[in-house]
Scaffold this motif. Structure first.
Motif, PDB file in Angstrom:
ATOM      1  N   ARG A 166      -5.104  -5.230  15.642  1.00 41.53           N
ATOM      2  CA  ARG A 166      -4.513  -3.903  15.517  1.00 41.53           C
ATOM      3  C   ARG A 166      -5.062  -3.258  14.247  1.00 41.53           C
ATOM      4  NH1 ARG A 166      -3.488  -4.723  20.326  1.00 41.53           N
ATOM      5  NH2 ARG A 166      -1.400  -5.200  21.066  1.00 41.53           N
ATOM      6  N   TYR A 167      -6.360  -2.978  14.288  1.00 46.08           N
ATOM      7  CA  TYR A 167      -7.081  -2.511  13.105  1.00 46.08           C
ATOM      8  C   TYR A 167      -6.520  -1.202  12.553  1.00 46.08           C
ATOM      9  CZ  TYR A 167     -10.479  -5.899  14.884  1.00 46.08           C
ATOM     10  OH  TYR A 167     -11.089  -7.028  15.344  1.00 46.08           O
ATOM     11  N   TYR A 168      -6.303  -0.242  13.430  1.00 48.71           N
ATOM     12  CA  TYR A 168      -5.869   1.082  12.981  1.00 48.71           C
ATOM     13  C   TYR A 168      -4.502   1.011  12.313  1.00 48.71           C
ATOM     14  CZ  TYR A 168      -5.178   6.121  12.992  1.00 48.71           C
ATOM     15  OH  TYR A 168      -4.965   7.408  12.596  1.00 48.71           O
ATOM     16  N   LEU A 169      -3.552   0.332  12.928  1.00 49.57           N
ATOM     17  CA  LEU A 169      -2.207   0.208  12.352  1.00 49.57           C
ATOM     18  C   LEU A 169      -2.243  -0.545  11.028  1.00 49.57           C
ATOM     19  CD1 LEU A 169       0.801   0.722  12.518  1.00 49.57           C
ATOM     20  CD2 LEU A 169       1.004  -1.267  14.027  1.00 49.57           C
ATOM     21  N   LEU A 170      -3.011  -1.619  10.979  1.00 48.61           N
ATOM     22  CA  LEU A 170      -3.169  -2.371   9.733  1.00 48.61           C
ATOM     23  C   LEU A 170      -3.760  -1.472   8.653  1.00 48.61           C
ATOM     24  CD1 LEU A 170      -3.012  -5.081   8.203  1.00 48.61           C
ATOM     25  CD2 LEU A 170      -5.282  -5.614   9.110  1.00 48.61           C
ATOM     26  N   GLY A 171      -4.744  -0.678   9.024  1.00 51.51           N
ATOM     27  CA  GLY A 171      -5.353   0.252   8.077  1.00 51.51           C
ATOM     28  C   GLY A 171      -4.377   1.275   7.545  1.00 51.51           C
ATOM     29  N   LEU A 172      -3.527   1.811   8.423  1.00 53.00           N
ATOM     30  CA  LEU A 172      -2.519   2.779   7.987  1.00 53.00           C
ATOM     31  C   LEU A 172      -1.554   2.158   6.975  1.00 53.00           C
ATOM     32  CD1 LEU A 172      -1.621   4.597  11.324  1.00 53.00           C
ATOM     33  CD2 LEU A 172      -2.836   5.556   9.357  1.00 53.00           C
ATOM     34  N   ILE A 173      -1.133   0.943   7.242  1.00 58.19           N
ATOM     35  CA  ILE A 173      -0.216   0.255   6.332  1.00 58.19           C
ATOM     36  C   ILE A 173      -0.905  -0.016   4.991  1.00 58.19           C
ATOM     37  CG2 ILE A 173       1.060  -1.893   5.945  1.00 58.19           C
ATOM     38  CD1 ILE A 173       1.577  -1.921   9.019  1.00 58.19           C
ATOM     39  N   CYS A 174      -2.161  -0.428   5.039  1.00 60.42           N
ATOM     40  CA  CYS A 174      -2.909  -0.703   3.799  1.00 60.42           C
ATOM     41  C   CYS A 174      -3.116   0.571   2.989  1.00 60.42           C
ATOM     42  CB  CYS A 174      -4.246  -1.366   4.127  1.00 60.42           C
ATOM     43  SG  CYS A 174      -4.053  -3.062   4.719  1.00 60.42           S
ATOM     44  N   ARG A 175      -3.385   1.696   3.641  1.00 58.13           N
ATOM     45  CA  ARG A 175      -3.544   2.973   2.922  1.00 58.13           C
ATOM     46  C   ARG A 175      -2.229   3.356   2.245  1.00 58.13           C
ATOM     47  NH1 ARG A 175      -7.174   7.502   2.097  1.00 58.13           N
ATOM     48  NH2 ARG A 175      -8.656   6.000   2.924  1.00 58.13           N
ATOM     49  N   GLN A 176      -1.120   3.159   2.957  1.00 58.41           N
ATOM     50  CA  GLN A 176       0.183   3.471   2.369  1.00 58.41           C
ATOM     51  C   GLN A 176       0.464   2.584   1.153  1.00 58.41           C
ATOM     52  OE1 GLN A 176       2.051   6.023   2.894  1.00 58.41           O
ATOM     53  NE2 GLN A 176       3.608   5.372   1.432  1.00 58.41           N
ATOM     54  N   LYS A 177       0.113   1.308   1.246  1.00 57.89           N
ATOM     55  CA  LYS A 177       0.295   0.389   0.115  1.00 57.89           C
ATOM     56  C   LYS A 177      -0.578   0.831  -1.062  1.00 57.89           C
ATOM     57  CE  LYS A 177       1.518  -3.381  -2.068  1.00 57.89           C
ATOM     58  NZ  LYS A 177       2.618  -3.294  -2.967  1.00 57.89           N
ATOM     59  N   SER A 178      -1.787   1.301  -0.769  1.00 57.89           N
ATOM     60  CA  SER A 178      -2.671   1.800  -1.820  1.00 57.89           C
ATOM     61  C   SER A 178      -2.041   3.011  -2.519  1.00 57.89           C
ATOM     62  CB  SER A 178      -4.037   2.176  -1.233  1.00 57.89           C
ATOM     63  OG  SER A 178      -4.875   2.700  -2.227  1.00 57.89           O
ATOM     64  N   ARG A 179      -1.438   3.902  -1.740  1.00 56.78           N
ATOM     65  CA  ARG A 179      -0.746   5.060  -2.331  1.00 56.78           C
ATOM     66  C   ARG A 179       0.391   4.604  -3.250  1.00 56.78           C
ATOM     67  NH1 ARG A 179      -1.029   7.509   3.185  1.00 56.78           N
ATOM     68  NH2 ARG A 179      -2.778   8.935   3.064  1.00 56.78           N
ATOM     69  N   MET A 180       1.163   3.642  -2.782  1.00 55.44           N
ATOM     70  CA  MET A 180       2.282   3.113  -3.579  1.00 55.44           C
ATOM     71  C   MET A 180       1.767   2.489  -4.868  1.00 55.44           C
ATOM     72  SD  MET A 180       4.575   1.640  -0.393  1.00 55.44           S
ATOM     73  CE  MET A 180       5.247   0.346  -1.361  1.00 55.44           C
ATOM     74  N   ASN A 181       0.668   1.743  -4.784  1.00 56.62           N
ATOM     75  CA  ASN A 181       0.089   1.103  -5.969  1.00 56.62           C
ATOM     76  C   ASN A 181      -0.376   2.149  -6.977  1.00 56.62           C
ATOM     77  OD1 ASN A 181       0.549  -1.399  -4.879  1.00 56.62           O
ATOM     78  ND2 ASN A 181      -1.576  -1.791  -4.333  1.00 56.62           N
ATOM     79  N   LYS A 182      -0.959   3.221  -6.478  1.00 57.43           N
ATOM     80  CA  LYS A 182      -1.456   4.270  -7.379  1.00 57.43           C
ATOM     81  C   LYS A 182      -0.299   4.902  -8.137  1.00 57.43           C
ATOM     82  CE  LYS A 182      -4.580   8.056  -7.818  1.00 57.43           C
ATOM     83  NZ  LYS A 182      -5.806   8.600  -7.348  1.00 57.43           N
TER      84      LYS A 182
END
Length: 185
Positions: A166-182
């Motif tokens: 589930r590449y796309y969904l995993l990618g969306l979650i990872c982008r959101q985590k990146s936003r939170m980290n920033k």
């Protein structure tokens, strides 16, 4: 959480173990070399003492080398991962943690590099890199052998997404985590 716990920050090692076994940091490794050192030392320790008091503060740095945009970042982790896989003598549950360690390294690269908010590549380009990483032999081996018994719910979900492609969904979650980290940094 092997990525959090399998490093040398906030740890003290008995010097006699390190000297007796000749364990050293591998200067040829650039990423996660402290994890290899930790596991080699752990295998040779008779006792481990855990102190639950806060004695160490980790400073999160947004622009560190681990968090810079580099689609080939996972390649820097591979030599250490292969060295960790060569270690023999652990119990089954430690090997489960090693599989989780590999998959956590994948998540680190996905969040901090591939899907970093600083990465302005197209979603198709990002998905291509994600697929490349997830199809690495050692990642596939970890996905096929991991026991979810030792994983928290969040990691279990992310690892299941990896297993189910589930590449796309995993990618969306990872982008959101990146936003939170920033926002944290």
């Amino acid at each position: 959480n092997p990525t959090k716990d399998c490093n040398v920050t906030g740890l003290i090692f008995k010097s006699s173990i390190v000297k007796k076994t000749n364990i050293e940091f591998d200067v040829n490794l650039t990423h996660a070399e402290d994890s290899l050192f930790f596991l080699q030392t752990l295998l040779n320790a008779k006792d481990i003492i855990v102190i639950h008091d806060i004695v160490y503060k980790y400073n999160y740095v947004n622009n560190s080398s681990v968090r810079s945009v580099n689609e080939n970042q996972f390649d820097s982790y591979l030599p250490t991962i292969y060295e960790i896989y060569k270690i023999d003598g652990f119990s089954k549950n430690v090997y489960d943690e090693i599989y989780a360690f590999v998959l956590n390294q994948v998540l680190i690269v996905l969040v901090n590099n591939i899907y970093s908010v600083n990465n302005d590549k197209s979603i198709f380009s990002l998905l291509k890199y994600e697929k490349k990483i997830l199809n690495e032999q050692i990642v596939q081996e970890s996905l096929n052998n991991i026991s979810f018994k030792y994983c928290d719910k969040k990691r279990k979900l992310l690892f299941h997404l990896m297993q189910k492609h589930r590449y796309y969904l995993l990618g969306l979650i990872c982008r959101q985590k990146s936003r939170m980290n920033k926002r944290k940094g």
